[in-house]
Scaffold this motif. Sequence first.
Motif, PDB file in Angstrom:
ATOM      1  N   ILE A   1       0.836  -1.203   0.000  1.00 50.65           N
ATOM      2  CA  ILE A   1       0.000   0.000   0.000  1.00 50.65           C
ATOM      3  C   ILE A   1       0.870   1.252   0.000  1.00 50.65           C
TER       4      ILE A   1
ATOM      5  N   ALA B   1      -6.266  -0.839   1.629  1.00 53.22           N
ATOM      6  CA  ALA B   1      -5.914  -0.798   0.206  1.00 53.22           C
ATOM      7  C   ALA B   1      -7.065  -0.222  -0.612  1.00 53.22           C
TER       8      ALA B   1
ATOM      9  N   ILE C   1      -6.402   1.028  -4.325  1.00 50.52           N
ATOM     10  CA  ILE C   1      -5.569  -0.053  -4.852  1.00 50.52           C
ATOM     11  C   ILE C   1      -6.433  -1.311  -4.925  1.00 50.52           C
TER      12      ILE C   1
END
Length: 348
Positions: free
Chosen positions: A112, A136, A141
């Motif tokens: 991350i 995340a 992400i």
Amino acid sequence: MKIFGGKRRLKSNSALAIAAGCAVAFMFIATVISIGIYQQRMDEAKELLVEAEYEQYDSYVIMISSNDSSDFWQEVYKSAKEYGSEQGVYVDMLSTSIDKSYSKAEYMEMAIESNCDAIFLEGDDSPETAEMVAKAKHADIPVFTLESDIDMANRVSYIGANSYTIASLYGETLAANLVKQKKVMVLAGNTVNPTEASAFVNNMQSALDGRELPNGNLDFEVRTVESKDAFANEEYIQNLFKENDLAPVVICLDQESTESFYQAMIDYNKVGQIMLLGSDVSPTILTGIKQGVILSTVYVDAQSIGVSAAEAYIEYRDAGYVSDYISVDANVIDATNIDEAMEEVENE
């Protein structure tokens, strides 16, 4: 007496002050060290991203599993990396790039912090993993789970075999080979979620429902290895044999447990007394099947998972969406196809 008492109080207060000062100093040093270690991890993560950018890839994806060194995850990583490189995607497994070993949650934190483009993750049901996956998602992400899933709310897609299909393959092998055995031990090593082990038994019972077995319905017992120490699985299995705490049928749900149980059967002269069914593929497991010590193994094609994961990320990156479940086939290796399987491994 008052003066004597006063002196004693003075010494006591001085000692307390010194102790308090030492405690504060210790806490300060510990905090500095912790910050230093954390910063080192973050610097390492950023260096990996710079390396990927230097190679002029379009995307940087990090793969994280519970046992990166296993044959299975090395094959998943290799296939994802090879396919990804052809499509401008740099797939990295952090443990192969960093000398020091970290926990799964720490690798997630590093991924991350590196601001990578996606994470390929072997899912589990731990609170630490759930927290990192949520983190995340908050950082935009995308997380793709491989082989084992997590809460659907925080991941983009799951790539793996259907759990009921896997249980059915074991069920077919048992139904074809049982004589009078009734008790079955399901052994889950420390990389297998206890929840998954219980779900496996439920699926096995469903798969065997309605079948006429020689000694009636089977009695399943789940054993899990909780310790995360390096040799925990091997030590746990050794203790089972030392205490003769065994069952006539044993199903191992991971590669390491399969290999350790196979070796223990030889060491403790139990070959022919226990019907062993394993998981995954390795030279040791294939040798065990060839020798007749291991009855069979069920495996999910690691190469297919790696390629499918890379394909899923590329589709998501380019189109903005992808299927939330991508199925990968599971297969059985036993005495009927062991020669073919060993030949394939030798030719790789």
